[in-house]
Design a protein around this motif. Structure first.
Motif: not given
Length: 643
Positions: A15-41
């Motif tokens: 949970l948290g405010e929009p733009g704090v990186g919630k989705t990026s944290l999940i994708l970085s864990l799964v793919t083990e790399e940072f995605a520049e373009n991420v979906p809203p959820k």
């Protein structure tokens, strides 16, 4: 506070405010790399058990306020086990929102008596070069459900996996049941549990854990030995941080509790939880039902006894707490045995088992009492074995401490019992001397007997009204349980549980003319057609014998129904023969030859007691030896036939 049971699958929500990186944290864990373009959820992610440190499947749920209503988010909070509140370290307003909005929102959607653990996650630390811990400390103090705080970066993958691991750990190894963040020390329940664990591991009972005891503890809890160098370092840490933690190069109770406090303060909750769970504690720091009550089935017709392993363990417990080495447990020592149990399970031991003149329980009485509880209240035996650490010391469940006997029908068919514990019911009219027989069995002096004493037994427990002692049956030690069947009125019928036993002792008063009539009717109604051996005993044998007002006198009655002749009993003489005869009859049901052989054996001893010269003693000794050999041959013959 209520704590939820440990789930089989951990559910984490971000949970948290929009733009704090919630989705990026999940994708970085799964793919083990940072995605520049991420979906809203991000879609719900399931991480298999074999790739998680705790070997537990983990579901990760993302939240997007642009796509979900607050009601939907609230539902997700209710289903989650742990909440990660994410803020951006370079945007102070996102941290402010954690305290002003998100933490209250989480509280509002959790049960009042249970607060789910919260992880505060500061994302994007790659954008700053300073610590954020001071900014969130006040929040953690105000909200005790905050389990830990972690700074990470989805972009550089810094501590991303650690963040999710900490979330998982907050569920599987929760801090709040074991540690008070406000007081910076272990909870009282945790201290109580660790105190029990310490006492169990203190094998020699000297109040210290020496190197051997620590090694055993380490090996059984963590399945790995503790290197001496590491052990020395642990002792050094304890000695430097707490006075009285080390004594004579051993760890004290104080040091043991401090060590676990230190583990938790350093974020190693899992170490303390591993120990607690090894000793049977659940998430509420109560001993679990499955730990206390082993699944032991006693089929109809069978009974429960202590196994050799169970007897060994209980003997060790007795010796551990017999501090003065006098072969008995005084009230203080007995209290210490059960100091980490809910209560002392027995009272008034003097009237239940053999004790000394002061009522202190001897080793024989100790084993008798456990044998009685195992026979009549197996669940309590299972629980108290667990309280005393049987599962840990023996590295096995309580099942190995219990032996289930074969069906009694088999014993009757083979005319020989395989049991070591026999139940004898003492039945007779009021004031006929039943209590005197029971007291005599325990060796209680005649002058101490109170005719209407209600002190015997444990009140309303299953063992109430019973006493137990050991007897020798052809050289083998057996336990005999005497249960006095209460008779309010002569007209009252006996209940099935009052009739069913291994041997019945029907008692009458030889000085009361109507006394024998009652037991004669009892025999005819309940025992004449049964397979239960019966011995008729006439009490007050030192008084003038009164003719019984019944159609048959006792001797004639016994002869008619092919019973052994009535046994005379006199409390002043404390005749042990009666009890050995009862045990012998229980050991060899439906086989009167064994009973008669016993009677001849006793007759020889009786003859010798009146002979004054050595030759008579010598002859009696030969007779006794011959009878004993014959008895052993009889047992071997029965064993051979039973194959």
């Amino acid at each position: 506070m209520v704590f939820e049971s440990i789930p089989r699958t951990v559910r984490i929500i971000l949970l948290g405010e929009p733009g704090v990186g919630k989705t990026s944290l999940i994708l970085s864990l799964v793919t083990e790399e940072f995605a520049e373009n991420v979906p809203p959820k991000a879609e719900e992610i399931t991480i298999p058990a074999d790739v998680t440190p705790e070997q537990v499947p983990t579901n990760i749920i993302d939240v997007c306020l642009a796509e979900q209503t607050l009601e939907q988010v609230a539902e997700e909070v209710e289903k989650a086990h742990v909440i990660c509140l994410v803020f951006s370290v370079d945007r102070q307003e996102t941290l402010n929102k954690i305290a002003s909005y998100w933490l209250p929102f989480v509280r509002d959607n959790c049960p009042e008596d249970y607060r789910k653990p919260v992880i505060l996650v500061g994302n994007k630390i790659d954008l700053i070069d300073y610590s954020i811990i001071d900014n969130i400390w006040d929040i953690a103090e105000e909200y005790p459900e905050v389990d830990t705080c972690i700074a990470c970066s989805a972009k550089t993958l810094t501590k991303v996996s650690e963040m999710f691991y900490n979330a998982q750990k907050a569920v599987l190894h929760p801090i709040h049941p074991i540690y008070s963040i406000e007081e910076q020390e272990l909870t009282e329940r945790c201290k109580k549990a660790l105190t029990r664990i310490f006492k169990i591991c203190d094998i020699d009972g000297d109040g210290l854990l020496d190197d051997y005891e620590i090694t055993v503890f380490q090996k059984k809890c963590f399945d790995t030995p503790l290197q001496l160098q590491v052990l020395d370092e642990v002792k050094s840490v304890i000695a430097q941080n707490i006075a009285g933690g080390i004594e004579n190069e051993c760890i004290t109770m104080k040091g043991f509790i401090f060590l676990h406090c230190l583990f938790i303060q350093r974020g190693r909750n899992e170490t303390t939880w591993t120990v607690l769970r090894k000793f049977g504690y659940d998430e509420s720091l109560e001993l679990s039902h499955s730990y206390l009550y082993a699944n032991i089935k006693v089929p109809i017709g069978c009974t429960s006894e202590l196994s050799y392993k169970g007897q060994q363990f209980l003997t060790q417990i007795f010796e551990k707490y017999d501090k003065d080495r006098d072969g008995m447990l005084n009230p203080t020592e007995l209290k210490n045995v059960f100091s980490y149990c809910p209560r002392i399970p027995w009272h008034n031991l003097r009237y239940t088992v053999p004790t000394n003149d002061k009522g202190y329980v001897t080793l024989q009485g100790w084993m008798c009492r456990w044998t009685l509880m195992t026979l009549l209240d197996l669940q309590s035996t299972s629980a108290y074995l667990a309280y005393l650490g049987y599962n840990f010391i023996e590295n096995d469940t309580q099942k190995s401490a219990i032996h289930i006997t074969r069906d009694k029908k088999v014993d009757i068919a083979k005319k020989q019992s395989s049991r070591n514990v026999y139940q004898c019911h003492i039945i007779g009219p009021r004031s006929c001397g039943k209590t005197s027989i029971c007291r005599s069995f325990l060796g209680i002096a005649h002058k101490k007997i109170k005719p209407h004493s209600q002190e015997r037994g444990d009140g309303g427990s299953p063992e109430s009204g019973s006493c137990i002692n050991t007897v020798l049956v052809y050289g083998q030690e057996k336990y005999l349980v005497l249960r006095e069947v209460p008779i309010a009125r002569v007209s009252d019928p006996l209940q099935p549980h009052e009739v069913n036993c291994d041997v019945a002792c029907l008692v009458y008063d030889v000085t009361a003319s109507r006394s024998f009539e009652y037991i004669a009717r009892i025999y005819i109604k309940y025992f004449a057609e049964s397979h239960i051996p019966v011995l008729i005993v006439g009490t007050k044998g030192d008084h003038m014998i009164t003719r019984q007002e019944y159609i048959l006198q006792p001797e004639v009655f016994c002869n008619k129904y092919q019973l052994l002749a009535p046994q005379s009993f006199n409390i002043k003489e404390n005749k042990h023969d009666v009890f050995v005869k009862l045990a012998t009859m229980a050991a060899f049901p439906q086989f009167q030859a064994a009973w008669i052989l016993f009677s001849k054996h006793r007759h020889l001893k009786h003859f010798a007691s009146f002979a004054g010269d050595n030759s008579s003693w010598w002859k009696a000794g030969i007779g006794v030896a011959a009878a004993t050999i014959a008895g052993l041959m009889l047992i071997k013959l029965l064993n051979f036939k039973s194959r």
